[in-house]
Design a protein around this motif. Structure first.
Motif, PDB file in Angstrom:
ATOM      1  N   TYR A 207       0.830  -1.217   0.000  1.00  0.00           N
ATOM      2  CA  TYR A 207       0.000   0.000   0.000  1.00  0.00           C
ATOM      3  C   TYR A 207       0.856   1.255   0.000  1.00  0.00           C
ATOM      4  O   TYR A 207       0.615   2.194  -0.759  1.00  0.00           O
ATOM      5  CB  TYR A 207      -0.944   0.013   1.204  1.00  0.00           C
ATOM      6  N   ARG A 208       1.871   1.285   0.851  1.00  0.00           N
ATOM      7  CA  ARG A 208       2.702   2.488   0.958  1.00  0.00           C
ATOM      8  C   ARG A 208       3.469   2.743  -0.348  1.00  0.00           C
ATOM      9  O   ARG A 208       3.671   3.899  -0.748  1.00  0.00           O
ATOM     10  CB  ARG A 208       3.652   2.367   2.143  1.00  0.00           C
ATOM     11  N   LEU A 209       3.870   1.668  -1.028  1.00  0.00           N
ATOM     12  CA  LEU A 209       4.527   1.840  -2.328  1.00  0.00           C
ATOM     13  C   LEU A 209       3.552   2.407  -3.353  1.00  0.00           C
ATOM     14  O   LEU A 209       3.906   3.287  -4.148  1.00  0.00           O
ATOM     15  CB  LEU A 209       5.092   0.501  -2.809  1.00  0.00           C
ATOM     16  N   LYS A 210       2.306   1.899  -3.343  1.00  0.00           N
ATOM     17  CA  LYS A 210       1.294   2.433  -4.253  1.00  0.00           C
ATOM     18  C   LYS A 210       1.036   3.908  -3.964  1.00  0.00           C
ATOM     19  O   LYS A 210       0.909   4.724  -4.883  1.00  0.00           O
ATOM     20  CB  LYS A 210      -0.012   1.632  -4.116  1.00  0.00           C
ATOM     21  N   LYS A 211       0.971   4.251  -2.700  1.00  0.00           N
ATOM     22  CA  LYS A 211       0.690   5.639  -2.327  1.00  0.00           C
ATOM     23  C   LYS A 211       1.816   6.573  -2.767  1.00  0.00           C
ATOM     24  O   LYS A 211       1.584   7.753  -3.094  1.00  0.00           O
ATOM     25  CB  LYS A 211       0.459   5.732  -0.821  1.00  0.00           C
ATOM     26  N   LEU A 212       3.027   6.048  -2.803  1.00  0.00           N
ATOM     27  CA  LEU A 212       4.173   6.850  -3.231  1.00  0.00           C
ATOM     28  C   LEU A 212       4.276   6.979  -4.749  1.00  0.00           C
ATOM     29  O   LEU A 212       4.651   8.037  -5.271  1.00  0.00           O
ATOM     30  CB  LEU A 212       5.471   6.239  -2.695  1.00  0.00           C
ATOM     31  N   PHE A 213       3.947   5.881  -5.465  1.00  0.00           N
ATOM     32  CA  PHE A 213       4.281   5.841  -6.892  1.00  0.00           C
ATOM     33  C   PHE A 213       3.079   5.740  -7.838  1.00  0.00           C
ATOM     34  O   PHE A 213       3.246   5.927  -9.044  1.00  0.00           O
ATOM     35  CB  PHE A 213       5.216   4.661  -7.168  1.00  0.00           C
ATOM     36  N   VAL A 214       1.885   5.424  -7.341  1.00  0.00           N
ATOM     37  CA  VAL A 214       0.717   5.268  -8.215  1.00  0.00           C
ATOM     38  C   VAL A 214      -0.207   6.465  -8.023  1.00  0.00           C
ATOM     39  O   VAL A 214      -0.758   6.656  -6.930  1.00  0.00           O
ATOM     40  CB  VAL A 214      -0.037   3.955  -7.908  1.00  0.00           C
ATOM     41  N   PRO A 215      -0.374   7.283  -9.052  1.00  0.00           N
ATOM     42  CA  PRO A 215      -1.154   8.517  -8.889  1.00  0.00           C
ATOM     43  C   PRO A 215      -2.548   8.320  -8.280  1.00  0.00           C
ATOM     44  O   PRO A 215      -2.988   9.148  -7.474  1.00  0.00           O
ATOM     45  CB  PRO A 215      -1.240   9.066 -10.321  1.00  0.00           C
ATOM     46  N   ALA A 216      -3.227   7.247  -8.661  1.00  0.00           N
ATOM     47  CA  ALA A 216      -4.589   7.024  -8.154  1.00  0.00           C
ATOM     48  C   ALA A 216      -4.626   6.889  -6.638  1.00  0.00           C
ATOM     49  O   ALA A 216      -5.661   7.126  -6.011  1.00  0.00           O
ATOM     50  CB  ALA A 216      -5.182   5.776  -8.801  1.00  0.00           C
ATOM     51  N   PHE A 217      -3.481   6.522  -6.036  1.00  0.00           N
ATOM     52  CA  PHE A 217      -3.441   6.289  -4.592  1.00  0.00           C
ATOM     53  C   PHE A 217      -2.893   7.491  -3.808  1.00  0.00           C
ATOM     54  O   PHE A 217      -2.829   7.441  -2.581  1.00  0.00           O
ATOM     55  CB  PHE A 217      -2.571   5.056  -4.281  1.00  0.00           C
ATOM     56  N   PHE A 218      -2.496   8.552  -4.498  1.00  0.00           N
ATOM     57  CA  PHE A 218      -1.845   9.677  -3.812  1.00  0.00           C
ATOM     58  C   PHE A 218      -2.716  10.243  -2.683  1.00  0.00           C
ATOM     59  O   PHE A 218      -2.210  10.605  -1.623  1.00  0.00           O
ATOM     60  CB  PHE A 218      -1.510  10.802  -4.806  1.00  0.00           C
ATOM     61  N   LYS A 219      -4.020  10.342  -2.910  1.00  0.00           N
ATOM     62  CA  LYS A 219      -4.925  10.927  -1.914  1.00  0.00           C
ATOM     63  C   LYS A 219      -5.685   9.869  -1.121  1.00  0.00           C
ATOM     64  O   LYS A 219      -6.620  10.189  -0.390  1.00  0.00           O
ATOM     65  CB  LYS A 219      -5.913  11.874  -2.605  1.00  0.00           C
ATOM     66  N   SER A 220      -5.291   8.618  -1.263  1.00  0.00           N
ATOM     67  CA  SER A 220      -5.992   7.541  -0.564  1.00  0.00           C
ATOM     68  C   SER A 220      -5.661   7.546   0.920  1.00  0.00           C
ATOM     69  O   SER A 220      -4.654   8.124   1.349  1.00  0.00           O
ATOM     70  CB  SER A 220      -5.628   6.184  -1.175  1.00  0.00           C
TER      71      SER A 220
END
Length: 332
Positions: A207-220
């Protein structure tokens, strides 16, 4: 069909996929077969799965050792060798299995598009029959027939309970699913009942990797996800309590998901992004709403009108028994 499988010996090789491999084995054994199951991968660890898909050359020795042990323990007395997906098995091991089991019928099935599975493409001709859930593969690859997935008998037997949820989604937060859930949540008209969205991610690290690198997760928010999957009983309870089920196929696939077929068995209405579902014999616009991935719009009337029952033959066709009957070419 009970007589067909009674006493048959089946070598079953398939990746672990949400317990469905256990359900297939269980049903074959209930029908009288003796089934030896082996995973298609030498390890089910997250690292091994990642390496097999992204860096397959680093795993070749481990894969060959694993399948060599399987081959050494094979006594050549199977009636069927049934392989699902074949993501890992080397072509020479498959040939050696054929040589050892000269009387066996070799059957292949895939719940993934062939373009995503380069390992299988070189071995199409080794099978006596081959099936796929992907109608495009069935149309373009000689020797492969279309056979959609199945629903377990438990979905057919779901209790008719009071509806507690309006729209429900249960699934892994891969590809664009999180973004889609957010879009659809905003597009859903209120009807007095809560929606239930369950997004699974295998670990907090992912999850933390997605939040760092996947735009869709930036505001998750981490609270929007679960890091423990729902078990089968929990999934079925949630579906039984739901008015409509939401489902998204992977953007790189056109085949119908397992969830789509499960909703046939459960007699539940479905909202899906898969435009291809309109081609199938169970499609009814009263039961299935097809939405656009980019700009999803949902007719409020779809959420309030009743489910329309299908002919009994369609429920039989998409059951696990109907699937086994087709894949094993059981005569009617």
């Amino acid at each position: 069909m009970e007589n067909f499988f009674n006493g048959k010996k089946i070598l079953f090789i398939a990746p672990a996929f949400f317990g469905y491999e256990r359900e297939i084995k269980k049903r074959l054994e209930e029908l009288g077969a003796h089934v030896d199951y082996h995973d298609d991968r030498p390890s089910t660890s997250a690292w091994s799965k990642f390496a097999i898909r992204v860096m397959p050359r680093t795993q070749q020795q481990a894969i060959h050792r694993y399948f060599s042990v399987l081959l050494d323990g094979n006594h050549g007395n199977y009636d069927f060798v049934f392989i699902i997906k074949m993501e890992c098995m080397p072509a020479d091991i498959l040939q050696a299995l054929r040589d050892k089991n000269a009387k066996a019928k070799f059957i292949y099935y895939s719940y993934d598009s062939v373009k995503n599975n380069g390992n299988f493409r070189q071995s199409v001709g080794q099978f006596d029959s081959a099936f796929t859930f992907d109608d495009q593969d069935a149309q373009t690859i000689p020797g492969i027939r279309l056979r959609p997935l199945f629903f377990l008998n438990e979905y057919r037997d779901l209790p008719r309970t009071d509806i507690g949820y309006n729209v429900t989604f249960i699934g892994t937060a891969h590809s664009d699913r999180y973004a889609l859930v957010k879009k659809i949540s905003a597009a859903l008209p209120p009807n007095g009942k809560p929606n239930f969205f369950f997004l699974f991610i295998p670990s907090v690290v992912i999850y933390r990797l997605k939040k760092l690198f996947v735009p869709a997760f930036f505001k998750s928010k981490i609270s929007e996800f679960s890091f423990t999957p729902m078990n089968k009983a929990q999934v079925m309870e949630a579906i039984a309590k739901s008015n409509v089920i939401l489902d998204f196929q992977h953007p790189n696939q056109i085949g119908l998901t397992m969830r789509t077929i499960e909703m046939v068995g459960a007699r539940k209405k479905l909202i899906t992004t898969n435009q291809n579902v309109r081609k199938y014999d169970f499609y009814r616009p009263e039961n299935i709403a097809v939405i656009d991935r980019e700009t999803p719009q949902i007719d409020p009337a779809f959420l309030t009108t009743p489910y329309v029952d299908l002919p009994a033959a369609l429920y039989d066709k998409y059951s696990i028994d109907g699937w086994l009957r087709d894949v094993f070419s059981v005569a009617p």
